[in-house]
Write a protein that holds these residues in place. Structure first.
Motif, PDB file in Angstrom:
ATOM      1  N   SER A  82       0.866  -1.168   0.000  1.00 15.00           N
ATOM      2  CA  SER A  82       0.000   0.000   0.000  1.00 15.00           C
ATOM      3  C   SER A  82       0.905   1.221   0.000  1.00 15.00           C
ATOM      4  O   SER A  82       1.574   1.500   0.993  1.00 15.00           O
ATOM      5  CB  SER A  82      -0.901  -0.009   1.239  1.00 15.00           C
ATOM      6  OG  SER A  82      -1.565   1.230   1.380  1.00 15.00           O
ATOM      7  N   VAL A  83       0.947   1.925  -1.131  1.00 20.17           N
ATOM      8  CA  VAL A  83       1.958   2.958  -1.349  1.00 20.17           C
ATOM      9  C   VAL A  83       1.278   4.283  -1.681  1.00 20.17           C
ATOM     10  O   VAL A  83       0.432   4.354  -2.590  1.00 20.17           O
ATOM     11  CB  VAL A  83       2.918   2.556  -2.484  1.00 20.17           C
ATOM     12  CG1 VAL A  83       3.974   3.633  -2.696  1.00 20.17           C
ATOM     13  CG2 VAL A  83       3.580   1.220  -2.172  1.00 20.17           C
ATOM     14  N   ARG A  84       1.648   5.306  -0.938  1.00 21.39           N
ATOM     15  CA  ARG A  84       1.035   6.622  -1.125  1.00 21.39           C
ATOM     16  C   ARG A  84       1.195   7.128  -2.551  1.00 21.39           C
ATOM     17  O   ARG A  84       0.244   7.637  -3.145  1.00 21.39           O
ATOM     18  CB  ARG A  84       1.660   7.598  -0.136  1.00 21.39           C
ATOM     19  CG  ARG A  84       1.085   8.999  -0.196  1.00 21.39           C
ATOM     20  CD  ARG A  84       1.846   9.943   0.708  1.00 21.39           C
ATOM     21  NE  ARG A  84       1.257  11.256   0.749  1.00 21.39           N
ATOM     22  CZ  ARG A  84       1.849  12.325   1.260  1.00 21.39           C
ATOM     23  NH1 ARG A  84       3.060  12.210   1.803  1.00 21.39           N
ATOM     24  NH2 ARG A  84       1.248  13.497   1.264  1.00 21.39           N
ATOM     25  N   THR A 135       1.390   3.137   3.320  1.00 19.59           N
ATOM     26  CA  THR A 135       1.493   4.597   3.347  1.00 19.59           C
ATOM     27  C   THR A 135       0.295   5.266   2.670  1.00 19.59           C
ATOM     28  O   THR A 135       0.369   6.416   2.288  1.00 19.59           O
ATOM     29  CB  THR A 135       2.795   5.052   2.667  1.00 19.59           C
ATOM     30  OG1 THR A 135       2.869   4.499   1.348  1.00 19.59           O
ATOM     31  CG2 THR A 135       4.004   4.594   3.465  1.00 19.59           C
ATOM     32  N   TRP A 136      -0.807   4.537   2.510  1.00 14.06           N
ATOM     33  CA  TRP A 136      -2.007   5.109   1.930  1.00 14.06           C
ATOM     34  C   TRP A 136      -3.210   4.600   2.727  1.00 14.06           C
ATOM     35  O   TRP A 136      -3.053   3.866   3.697  1.00 14.06           O
ATOM     36  CB  TRP A 136      -2.117   4.745   0.441  1.00 14.06           C
ATOM     37  CG  TRP A 136      -3.158   5.530  -0.322  1.00 14.06           C
ATOM     38  CD1 TRP A 136      -4.237   5.033  -0.985  1.00 14.06           C
ATOM     39  CD2 TRP A 136      -3.221   6.952  -0.498  1.00 14.06           C
ATOM     40  NE1 TRP A 136      -4.966   6.050  -1.566  1.00 14.06           N
ATOM     41  CE2 TRP A 136      -4.368   7.241  -1.286  1.00 14.06           C
ATOM     42  CE3 TRP A 136      -2.418   8.017  -0.061  1.00 14.06           C
ATOM     43  CZ2 TRP A 136      -4.740   8.529  -1.639  1.00 14.06           C
ATOM     44  CZ3 TRP A 136      -2.792   9.307  -0.419  1.00 14.06           C
ATOM     45  CH2 TRP A 136      -3.930   9.564  -1.207  1.00 14.06           C
ATOM     46  N   TRP A 137      -4.421   5.024   2.336  1.00 14.19           N
ATOM     47  CA  TRP A 137      -5.617   4.645   3.072  1.00 14.19           C
ATOM     48  C   TRP A 137      -5.636   3.136   3.299  1.00 14.19           C
ATOM     49  O   TRP A 137      -5.399   2.348   2.380  1.00 14.19           O
ATOM     50  CB  TRP A 137      -6.867   5.042   2.299  1.00 14.19           C
ATOM     51  CG  TRP A 137      -6.941   6.502   1.964  1.00 14.19           C
ATOM     52  CD1 TRP A 137      -6.167   7.513   2.470  1.00 14.19           C
ATOM     53  CD2 TRP A 137      -7.836   7.120   1.031  1.00 14.19           C
ATOM     54  NE1 TRP A 137      -6.534   8.714   1.916  1.00 14.19           N
ATOM     55  CE2 TRP A 137      -7.549   8.508   1.038  1.00 14.19           C
ATOM     56  CE3 TRP A 137      -8.847   6.641   0.220  1.00 14.19           C
ATOM     57  CZ2 TRP A 137      -8.252   9.404   0.243  1.00 14.19           C
ATOM     58  CZ3 TRP A 137      -9.547   7.537  -0.575  1.00 14.19           C
ATOM     59  CH2 TRP A 137      -9.253   8.907  -0.562  1.00 14.19           C
ATOM     60  N   VAL A 146       0.849   4.201  10.496  1.00 15.66           N
ATOM     61  CA  VAL A 146       1.645   5.227  11.179  1.00 15.66           C
ATOM     62  C   VAL A 146       2.192   6.319  10.286  1.00 15.66           C
ATOM     63  O   VAL A 146       3.046   7.072  10.719  1.00 15.66           O
ATOM     64  CB  VAL A 146       2.821   4.598  11.968  1.00 15.66           C
ATOM     65  CG1 VAL A 146       2.323   3.802  13.141  1.00 15.66           C
ATOM     66  CG2 VAL A 146       3.711   3.757  11.065  1.00 15.66           C
ATOM     67  N   SER A 147       1.738   6.455   9.058  1.00 16.13           N
ATOM     68  CA  SER A 147       2.233   7.556   8.241  1.00 16.13           C
ATOM     69  C   SER A 147       1.059   8.419   7.797  1.00 16.13           C
ATOM     70  O   SER A 147      -0.099   8.029   7.906  1.00 16.13           O
ATOM     71  CB  SER A 147       2.985   7.024   7.013  1.00 16.13           C
ATOM     72  OG  SER A 147       2.091   6.486   6.069  1.00 16.13           O
ATOM     73  N   VAL A 148       1.356   9.618   7.293  1.00 14.99           N
ATOM     74  CA  VAL A 148       0.307  10.480   6.771  1.00 14.99           C
ATOM     75  C   VAL A 148      -0.470   9.712   5.707  1.00 14.99           C
ATOM     76  O   VAL A 148       0.084   8.888   4.977  1.00 14.99           O
ATOM     77  CB  VAL A 148       0.904  11.777   6.198  1.00 14.99           C
ATOM     78  CG1 VAL A 148       1.797  11.511   5.002  1.00 14.99           C
ATOM     79  CG2 VAL A 148      -0.197  12.771   5.834  1.00 14.99           C
ATOM     80  N   ASN A 149      -1.776   9.945   5.644  1.00 17.55           N
ATOM     81  CA  ASN A 149      -2.678   9.297   4.698  1.00 17.55           C
ATOM     82  C   ASN A 149      -3.029   7.857   5.049  1.00 17.55           C
ATOM     83  O   ASN A 149      -3.621   7.157   4.234  1.00 17.55           O
ATOM     84  CB  ASN A 149      -2.150   9.350   3.253  1.00 17.55           C
ATOM     85  CG  ASN A 149      -2.110  10.755   2.703  1.00 17.55           C
ATOM     86  OD1 ASN A 149      -1.092  11.209   2.211  1.00 17.55           O
ATOM     87  ND2 ASN A 149      -3.220  11.473   2.793  1.00 17.55           N
ATOM     88  N   THR A 150      -2.706   7.408   6.259  1.00 18.73           N
ATOM     89  CA  THR A 150      -3.141   6.063   6.652  1.00 18.73           C
ATOM     90  C   THR A 150      -4.533   6.135   7.286  1.00 18.73           C
ATOM     91  O   THR A 150      -4.745   5.699   8.420  1.00 18.73           O
ATOM     92  CB  THR A 150      -2.145   5.396   7.607  1.00 18.73           C
ATOM     93  OG1 THR A 150      -1.865   6.290   8.704  1.00 18.73           O
ATOM     94  CG2 THR A 150      -0.861   5.036   6.897  1.00 18.73           C
TER      95      THR A 150
END
Length: 856
Positions: free
Chosen positions: A524-526, A552-554, A574-578
């Motif tokens: 899962s990659v932003r 790193t994504w929803w 744990v990262s932005v956009n999770t």
């Protein structure tokens, strides 16, 4: 942990059955209870750098890249697997653990960015004093500069800009285990490198085998079952237990590759009736056409399958009985089953037995907590990557939970506070009753918090051989992208770790379920906007019971999908956009009993991209009984930002607890043209003093940018019922006279110790109209449970919304209950939930009692 062979393998089972399988030689559970452990440090480890010569023996192994183009660093590790201890053994897991020495601070330090570290197997050995970017030992060159290595064995996600001294990087997979098995008798050389090597400085400073602190040195941990040749070891292991009956199967040494075994009844009360079985081949066996009799005339179909490692799996199912959980035997490969004796037993525990779920494969055990549920030990995972320790178990009836804290760790509080749990404290152990499966967080001083994620027991477990089931049993799997089609089930068994992501498009009747874990890190990659789980254009689809580890994504998205649900999940990102659970253009959706740890919006409910997707309404959607832990970015939950549709209606958030949040607990930046009708927040608790509600209509950076439509919307019906926070503010703002927030109500809501009963308690602008306030606390209904049979004692009940008022407990005569209870006292504080203590004068047993709570 190393424990003597020949013990009894007790596996957590479903509600009405459990299966015990004992082998007179060597035995293994899917997560072996007495697996031997071999811990190896590297015989050689060093690192190579594209711009420099040999690094030699060093206290560090460095993996990463610098700000200079093509200046890459790769770490090499070699482990000696030639020892006799692994001869004939069955390896069940392999984990490489690397420890961060210090965070990189040179030349401004590493960028704060998520990186994927890949672990490869080197094709040849190396020496510390000879390995360079171009040579493996000073004499023999690599075929390819930078090392000769194969495909990725396993990967993990980390951030070189935020790691800390002592952080652990754990690599584990079935591919790594296979590489170790192939290297038995020799050396296993490994190479670690960034998946994407570029000129963005990302440097991981890892302690080497020469590090001064032994606990920081790299280790390869191999869990295995040693070969045992004594056929007489632990005979009749089950005899002596009056609750268990067992039969044996015996057979003559095979004359060829095919042999037949017969299961034999050994006593008049033995419930097992099995006809015959046939084993064919030398490595993978299937045993068919068996039946299991429960002693009462009910025949259950039974399937036994022997897998690649000669693992004998036993499962049974029936329309009248919950299925047996899967059990595993490791058969002795060297004597080809000659002259062996096996014991098979089936028992029926009392309904409601607690069921512990195995540790997440490759995840370290917690050194801070021990957990028991009704006396059953529960594995506690050290998931420090997600800033938590975690424990997973199932209960059907009320159970007693015990948490033991390690020295230096002390109990602080149990959340959500609305449950009013006040544990009994005995030294370094707390205990409390869990009346039904909950998602709880225990905060402690001296350790990361502990998430207790309880689920109901599973029902109707699918069979591994079902062609409509994508079945992942206990252990680590790395399938990458999983794409089920209509009618299929993706099943993650308890104890399974599946590395990849799931995408379902234009399908009907797809279910993702189980008690295992989907780890989407690296998948899962932003940048690609790929989710851990995506349903797009689907109908009648469901996720139930699993754990999700976000990339790193929803973490999950339901897009243009109807009649869907997400129930009993635990999500960690744990990262932005999770974001935790997002919906877009959905009708009839339910999210229930989920724990959402994220660093963006716990719920992101919106409608995006009308130009591409059209403008289907989002309606009739419910989230209830969910716990949200949001840090660093985003909000507890978000309605918006994009609302590119005509109608967004009948949306309810009920019994929601936001334990931590970065922005607002409830946030809505309505950026487009939808009419938002009948949006409700009921029994909503914000446990922080940050902004509780911030809802507004405006043109924002999220407004439609395609030119499709540039228009603002409005709210028609926004309702807050039993909203509680210890002091956060409430802000509502419409856009203009044509785009209002209209028909707003606050009922029985509080901030701090004050009721929200007038316009002075909220902040609005001129475009918020028809706001009403009412305070009339209702009669509550709750249930009590007495856990100690026939013994008088204290019972604690927690009720949401009971505040600094006087209440009475009334008997419910219509349920046939007399009133042996009296109110002893209650505790309140700063708007937290109230705990009421009752005294039972001697009512018997585990029984539900219902009461009505009345404000005096």
């Amino acid at each position: 942990m190393a424990i003597g062979h020949g013990g009894l393998c007790l596996l957590p089972m479903s509600l009405k059955h459990f299966l015990i399988v004992s082998l007179a030689g060597s035995i293994a559970c899917s997560s072996p209870m007495w697996a031997d452990t071999l811990v190896l440090t590297p015989t050689d480890d060093s690192y190579i750098r594209a711009s420099q010569s040999n690094q030699g023996e060093n206290t560090l192994v460095i993996i990463g890249d610098t700000a200079t183009a093509n200046d890459y660093l790769r770490g090499a590790f070699a482990f000696d697997l030639s020892g006799s201890v692994l001869t004939g053994a069955t390896i069940s897991s392999v984990t490489l653990t690397l420890t961060i020495d210090t965070r990189d601070t040179s030349n401004g330090g590493s960028s704060s960015a998520v990186n994927t570290i890949d672990l490869h197997e080197l094709s040849a050995s190396f020496t510390n004093n000879g390995i360079t970017w171009t040579s493996r030992d000073g004499s023999n060159p690599w075929s390819t500069a930078g090392g000769d290595f194969g495909g990725v064995l396993t990967s993990l996600i980390s951030n070189a800009g935020s790691v800390n001294t002592g952080d652990k990087l754990n690599f584990s997979s079935t591919a790594l285990m296979a590489a170790a098995e192939a290297a038995r008798g020799g050396t296993l050389p490994l190479l670690g490198k960034l998946q994407n090597e570029d000129a963005n400085r990302s440097v991981f400073r890892i302690a080497s085998a020469n590090h001064s602190n032994p606990s920081y040195r790299p280790v390869l941990t191999i869990e295995y079952q040693a070969f045992v040749s004594d056929p007489n070891l632990s005979q009749d292991i089950l005899s002596g237990d009056p609750d268990l009956q067992f039969g044996t199967i015996t057979g003559d040494p095979p004359a060829s590759a095919t042999r037949t075994l017969r299961f034999v009844n050994e006593g008049p009360n033995n419930p097992i009736t099995i006809e015959s079985a046939q084993i064919t081949g030398s490595g993978v066996f299937t045993i068919n056409d068996l039946a299991l009799n429960d002693g009462g005339g009910q025949t259950l179909p039974l399937t036994l399958q022997v897998g690649d490692a000669l693992a004998l799996k036993v499962a049974a199912s029936s329309s009248d009985y919950l299925p047996l959980a899967e059990a595993t035997l490791i058969l002795d490969t060297n004597d080809n089953l000659q002259d062996r004796e096996f014991a098979l037993s089936v028992s029926f525990p009392e309904p409601g037995s607690a069921m512990a779920h195995p540790a997440i494969p490759g995840t370290p055990a917690s050194s801070a907590y021990q957990v028991r549920v009704d006396g059953v030990p529960v594995a506690v995972n050290d998931e420090s990557y997600f800033d938590f320790h975690t424990a997973f178990f199932s209960i059907e009836e009320p159970a007693m939970v015990e948490v033991e804290f390690s020295p230096g760790v002390s109990y602080t509080s149990i959340h959500p506070l609305r449950h009013g749990i006040q544990p009994t404290i005995n030294g370094n152990t707390i205990s409390f009753p869990m009346l039904e499966p909950h998602k709880l967080v225990i905060k402690a001083s001296g350790a990361l918090p502990l998430a207790l994620c309880a689920t109901p027991n599973e029902e109707n477990i699918p069979a591994s051989g079902d062609p409509d089931v994508l079945y992942f049993g206990p252990g680590t799997h790395e399938p990458g992208l999983i794409e089920p089609v209509s009618g299929q089930t993706v099943y993650l068994a308890s104890g399974a770790l599946v590395k990849g992501r799931i995408e379902v498009r234009d399908a009907t009747g797809v279910t993702i379920r189980g008690r295992g874990t989907l780890d989407a890190r690296g998948y899962s990659v932003r940048g690609d906007k790929t989710h851990a789980i995506l349903f797009e254009g689907c109908n009648d689809v469901h996720i139930e019971g699993i754990g999700i580890r976000g990339g790193t994504w929803w973490q999950t998205l339901f897009l243009l999908t109807n009649d869907a649900s997400a129930i009993h999940l635990s999500l960690f990102g744990v990262s932005v956009n999770t974001d935790g659970i997002d919906i877009d253009g959905v009708q009839r959706f339910v999210a229930r009993d989920c724990f959402i740890r994220c660093e963006d919006d716990g719920f992101g409910w919106h409608v995006l991209d009308a130009e591409t997707n059209g403008e289907p309404p989002t309606r009739d959607c419910l989230a209830e009984d969910c716990v949200i832990w949001n840090t660093r970015y985003g909000n507890g939950l978000r309605v918006g930002a994009s609302m590119e549709t005509e109608l967004f209606e009948n949306i309810t958030f009920r019994d929601i607890d936001v334990l931590e949040h970065a922005g607002a607990a409830i946030y809505a930046d309505h950026s487009d043209w939808a009419t938002c009708r009948n949006i409700r927040f009921e029994n909503f608790t914000d446990e922080t003093t940050k902004q509780t509600v911030n809802m507004y209509i405006d043109k924002t950076r999220y407004s439609n940018a395609t030119g499709y439509r540039d228009e603002r919307g409005h709210y028609d019906g926004l309702h807050f019922v039993n909203l509680n926070s210890p002091g956060g503010g409430i802000r509502l703002a419409g856009y203009d006279a044509g785009h209002l927030i209209d028909q707003v109500s606050f009922t029985n809501s509080k901030t701090g110790s004050s009721w929200i009963d007038g316009p002075e308690d909220i902040t609005t602008n001129a475009f918020v109209t028809n706001v009403t306030f009412s305070v009339d606390p209702p009669v509550f209904e709750a249930r009590a449970i007495k856990l100690s049979p026939s013994v008088a004692g204290w019972i604690q009940l927690g009720f949401s919304s009971i505040r600094d008022e006087a209440y009475s407990i009334l008997a419910s005569d219509d349920l046939g209950i007399t009133d042996p209870f009296s109110v002893i006292g209650n505790t309140t504080g700063n708007g937290d939930a109230t705990s009421i203590l009752l005294y039972d004068s001697g009512a018997a047993g585990k029984q539900r009692r219902f009461y009505r709570i009345r404000k005096d």
